[in-house]
Design a protein around this motif. Structure first.
Motif, PDB file in Angstrom:
ATOM      1  N   THR A 174      -4.910  14.095   2.016  1.00 54.31           N
ATOM      2  CA  THR A 174      -3.513  14.442   1.766  1.00 54.31           C
ATOM      3  C   THR A 174      -2.624  14.033   2.927  1.00 54.31           C
ATOM      4  N   SER A 175      -3.121  14.182   4.147  1.00 53.21           N
ATOM      5  CA  SER A 175      -2.331  13.796   5.317  1.00 53.21           C
ATOM      6  C   SER A 175      -2.071  12.292   5.329  1.00 53.21           C
ATOM      7  N   ALA A 176      -3.043  11.496   4.867  1.00 52.04           N
ATOM      8  CA  ALA A 176      -2.846  10.048   4.810  1.00 52.04           C
ATOM      9  C   ALA A 176      -1.770   9.689   3.797  1.00 52.04           C
ATOM     10  N   VAL A 177      -1.740  10.414   2.690  1.00 52.16           N
ATOM     11  CA  VAL A 177      -0.703  10.183   1.677  1.00 52.16           C
ATOM     12  C   VAL A 177       0.668  10.532   2.244  1.00 52.16           C
ATOM     13  N   SER A 178       0.776  11.674   2.913  1.00 54.06           N
ATOM     14  CA  SER A 178       2.060  12.090   3.495  1.00 54.06           C
ATOM     15  C   SER A 178       2.541  11.084   4.528  1.00 54.06           C
ATOM     16  N   GLN A 179       1.627  10.608   5.359  1.00 55.27           N
ATOM     17  CA  GLN A 179       1.997   9.642   6.388  1.00 55.27           C
ATOM     18  C   GLN A 179       2.483   8.333   5.762  1.00 55.27           C
ATOM     19  N   SER A 180       1.814   7.887   4.705  1.00 53.48           N
ATOM     20  CA  SER A 180       2.207   6.644   4.056  1.00 53.48           C
ATOM     21  C   SER A 180       3.598   6.756   3.457  1.00 53.48           C
ATOM     22  N   VAL A 181       3.899   7.889   2.823  1.00 51.27           N
ATOM     23  CA  VAL A 181       5.230   8.080   2.248  1.00 51.27           C
ATOM     24  C   VAL A 181       6.281   8.123   3.353  1.00 51.27           C
ATOM     25  N   ARG A 182       5.989   8.804   4.453  1.00 54.85           N
ATOM     26  CA  ARG A 182       6.948   8.862   5.563  1.00 54.85           C
ATOM     27  C   ARG A 182       7.219   7.467   6.127  1.00 54.85           C
ATOM     28  N   GLN A 183       6.174   6.641   6.234  1.00 54.42           N
ATOM     29  CA  GLN A 183       6.355   5.294   6.748  1.00 54.42           C
ATOM     30  C   GLN A 183       7.226   4.457   5.817  1.00 54.42           C
ATOM     31  N   ASN A 221       0.836  -1.205   0.000  1.00 54.37           N
ATOM     32  CA  ASN A 221       0.000   0.000   0.000  1.00 54.37           C
ATOM     33  C   ASN A 221       0.869   1.251   0.000  1.00 54.37           C
ATOM     34  N   GLU A 222       1.906   1.240   0.840  1.00 53.69           N
ATOM     35  CA  GLU A 222       2.809   2.391   0.888  1.00 53.69           C
ATOM     36  C   GLU A 222       3.502   2.594  -0.452  1.00 53.69           C
ATOM     37  N   LEU A 223       3.896   1.499  -1.074  1.00 48.65           N
ATOM     38  CA  LEU A 223       4.559   1.600  -2.374  1.00 48.65           C
ATOM     39  C   LEU A 223       3.618   2.167  -3.426  1.00 48.65           C
ATOM     40  N   ALA A 224       2.356   1.733  -3.409  1.00 52.00           N
ATOM     41  CA  ALA A 224       1.374   2.250  -4.371  1.00 52.00           C
ATOM     42  C   ALA A 224       1.168   3.746  -4.182  1.00 52.00           C
ATOM     43  N   VAL A 225       1.134   4.199  -2.917  1.00 52.51           N
ATOM     44  CA  VAL A 225       0.967   5.626  -2.645  1.00 52.51           C
ATOM     45  C   VAL A 225       2.190   6.391  -3.140  1.00 52.51           C
ATOM     46  N   PHE A 226       3.379   5.872  -2.858  1.00 59.20           N
ATOM     47  CA  PHE A 226       4.605   6.549  -3.299  1.00 59.20           C
ATOM     48  C   PHE A 226       4.639   6.693  -4.816  1.00 59.20           C
ATOM     49  N   VAL A 227       4.306   5.635  -5.543  1.00 54.69           N
ATOM     50  CA  VAL A 227       4.335   5.676  -7.007  1.00 54.69           C
ATOM     51  C   VAL A 227       3.355   6.722  -7.531  1.00 54.69           C
ATOM     52  N   THR A 228       2.191   6.817  -6.900  1.00 52.40           N
ATOM     53  CA  THR A 228       1.194   7.800  -7.334  1.00 52.40           C
ATOM     54  C   THR A 228       1.696   9.219  -7.116  1.00 52.40           C
ATOM     55  N   VAL A 229       2.302   9.480  -5.941  1.00 48.23           N
ATOM     56  CA  VAL A 229       2.852  10.811  -5.664  1.00 48.23           C
ATOM     57  C   VAL A 229       3.988  11.115  -6.635  1.00 48.23           C
ATOM     58  N   ALA A 230       4.853  10.145  -6.875  1.00 47.44           N
ATOM     59  CA  ALA A 230       5.993  10.364  -7.760  1.00 47.44           C
ATOM     60  C   ALA A 230       5.533  10.653  -9.180  1.00 47.44           C
ATOM     61  N   ARG A 231       4.472   9.977  -9.597  1.00 48.85           N
ATOM     62  CA  ARG A 231       3.965  10.189 -10.950  1.00 48.85           C
ATOM     63  C   ARG A 231       3.288  11.544 -11.076  1.00 48.85           C
ATOM     64  N   ARG A 232       2.527  11.936 -10.071  1.00 48.28           N
ATOM     65  CA  ARG A 232       1.811  13.214 -10.113  1.00 48.28           C
ATOM     66  C   ARG A 232       2.685  14.394  -9.728  1.00 48.28           C
ATOM     67  N   ASN A 271       2.816  15.604  -6.876  1.00 47.59           N
ATOM     68  CA  ASN A 271       1.939  16.470  -6.083  1.00 47.59           C
ATOM     69  C   ASN A 271       1.161  15.598  -5.098  1.00 47.59           C
ATOM     70  N   PHE A 272       1.241  15.930  -3.799  1.00 44.98           N
ATOM     71  CA  PHE A 272       0.558  15.132  -2.786  1.00 44.98           C
ATOM     72  C   PHE A 272      -0.959  15.281  -2.875  1.00 44.98           C
ATOM     73  N   THR A 273      -1.431  16.491  -3.118  1.00 46.83           N
ATOM     74  CA  THR A 273      -2.871  16.724  -3.177  1.00 46.83           C
ATOM     75  C   THR A 273      -3.510  15.984  -4.340  1.00 46.83           C
ATOM     76  N   GLN A 274      -2.875  16.047  -5.501  1.00 51.90           N
ATOM     77  CA  GLN A 274      -3.428  15.354  -6.665  1.00 51.90           C
ATOM     78  C   GLN A 274      -3.357  13.838  -6.487  1.00 51.90           C
ATOM     79  N   ALA A 275      -2.287  13.349  -5.845  1.00 52.43           N
ATOM     80  CA  ALA A 275      -2.199  11.918  -5.571  1.00 52.43           C
ATOM     81  C   ALA A 275      -3.315  11.490  -4.627  1.00 52.43           C
ATOM     82  N   ALA A 276      -3.579  12.296  -3.618  1.00 49.41           N
ATOM     83  CA  ALA A 276      -4.655  11.972  -2.675  1.00 49.41           C
ATOM     84  C   ALA A 276      -6.002  11.936  -3.380  1.00 49.41           C
ATOM     85  N   ARG A 277      -6.219  12.883  -4.300  1.00 48.75           N
ATOM     86  CA  ARG A 277      -7.476  12.900  -5.051  1.00 48.75           C
ATOM     87  C   ARG A 277      -7.618  11.641  -5.901  1.00 48.75           C
TER      88      ARG A 277
END
Length: 300
Positions: free
Chosen positions: A32-41, A7-18, A20-26
């Motif tokens: 957005t906070s859940a996305v940031s937390q996942s990347v930090r983990q 799950n964390e890897l999927a979130v990271f790939v989405t942020v890296a592709r976009r 942008n954290f906000t667009q990845a969260a959308r």
């Protein structure tokens, strides 16, 4: 095997592709906070910073680029397999976000969208119509529709329409009152409805072409606007000559409410193209839209 790292890897790939954290969260349907937390983990798990964050943008670190190169292709292939092999009886869902110019309304969107909505009633469609440039990556859009010359080279391109011309047109009433231009130089004696680029703010010079001769003609007249739909309506009202894509005015040409002039100077373009980033995995709704478009529109 624990699912959390995937799950964390999927979130990271989405942020890296976009980028942008906000667009990845959308895209992921989370905060957005859940996305940031996942990347930090994930960064803590790997012991490396994967993304460099500033107040204006997000970029990959060297470790982030290595992880993308190693993990993204396999992860995206697995996700695509899940999308292409839905459970029996399930409906396609999600949101399809597009940007398109006004000229794409009659020739592409008006025939395709009703059939797409009928075939996929659980997909929400968001279309921004603008004649200005839109960065689909920064805006978090799935795809755009533009002339090929306006599409960046690093985009996947899907041709939607056959080639068409750009025409100088006018109402019969205007031509009866002012006569027909027979050569480009005559345009200086006519009222021409001008177009101002929403992107640059500069007036557009009409591009005319005959054989190897190409002209960019500055025009003047009673109206300048950045809305091509208004240009068509004012041409119909007899305000002046207009320079329009043939597919934008095709219904008016058929019924005779607009008449082409200077046809031997009309340049031809390859057509309208749908485009999306090479590195972005086309979503299931986008693939479905492409399929419906190909089955609905005349084949190029």
């Amino acid at each position: 095997m624990a699912l959390t790292p995937l799950n964390e890897l999927a979130v990271f790939v989405t942020v890296a592709r976009r980028r942008n954290f906000t667009q990845a969260a959308r895209e992921l349907g989370v905060s957005t906070s859940a996305v940031s937390q996942s990347v930090r983990q994930l960064e803590a798990r790997l012991g490396s910073a994967l993304l460099a964050r500033t107040t204006r943008n997000v970029s990959l670190t060297d470790a982030g680029r290595r992880l993308m190169a190693l993990a993204a292709p396999g992860l995206e292939s697995a996700l695509e397999a899940l999308e292409r092999f839905p459970a029996e009886g399930t409906q396609l869902t999600g949101t399809l976000r597009l940007t398109a110019p006004t000229m794409a309304l009659p020739g592409v969107l008006e025939p395709v969208l009703p059939r797409f909505a009928q075939a996929h009633p659980h997909v929400r469609i968001e279309v921004g119509v603008t004649d200005g440039f839109v960065n689909i990556v920064e805006e978090g859009l799935d795809a755009g529709i533009r002339l090929m010359e306006s599409v960046e080279r690093d985009m996947v391109q899907v041709r939607l329409t056959p080639a068409f011309r750009f025409l100088v047109v006018a109402s019969p009433d205007y031509l009866e009152r002012h006569g027909r231009p027979v050569k480009p130089e005559d345009l200086s004696d006519h009222s021409c409805i001008g177009f101002r680029s929403p992107t640059t703010g500069l007036p557009y010079r009409w591009e005319l072409e005959r054989g190897r001769r190409e002209l960019r003609v500055p025009v003047t007249g009673p109206l300048v606007t950045d809305h091509s739909g208004l240009i068509i309506r004012m041409a119909l009202a007899g305000l002046g000559l207009a320079y329009m894509a043939e597919l934008s005015v095709a219904p008016h040409l058929r019924e005779g409410s607009l008449v082409p002039v200077l046809e031997d100077w009309s340049p031809t373009v390859p057509g309208l193209y749908l485009y999306y980033p090479h590195r972005a995995r086309a979503s299931a709704p986008l693939r479905a839209f492409i399929d419906v478009a190909r089955s609905t529109l005349p084949q190029p």
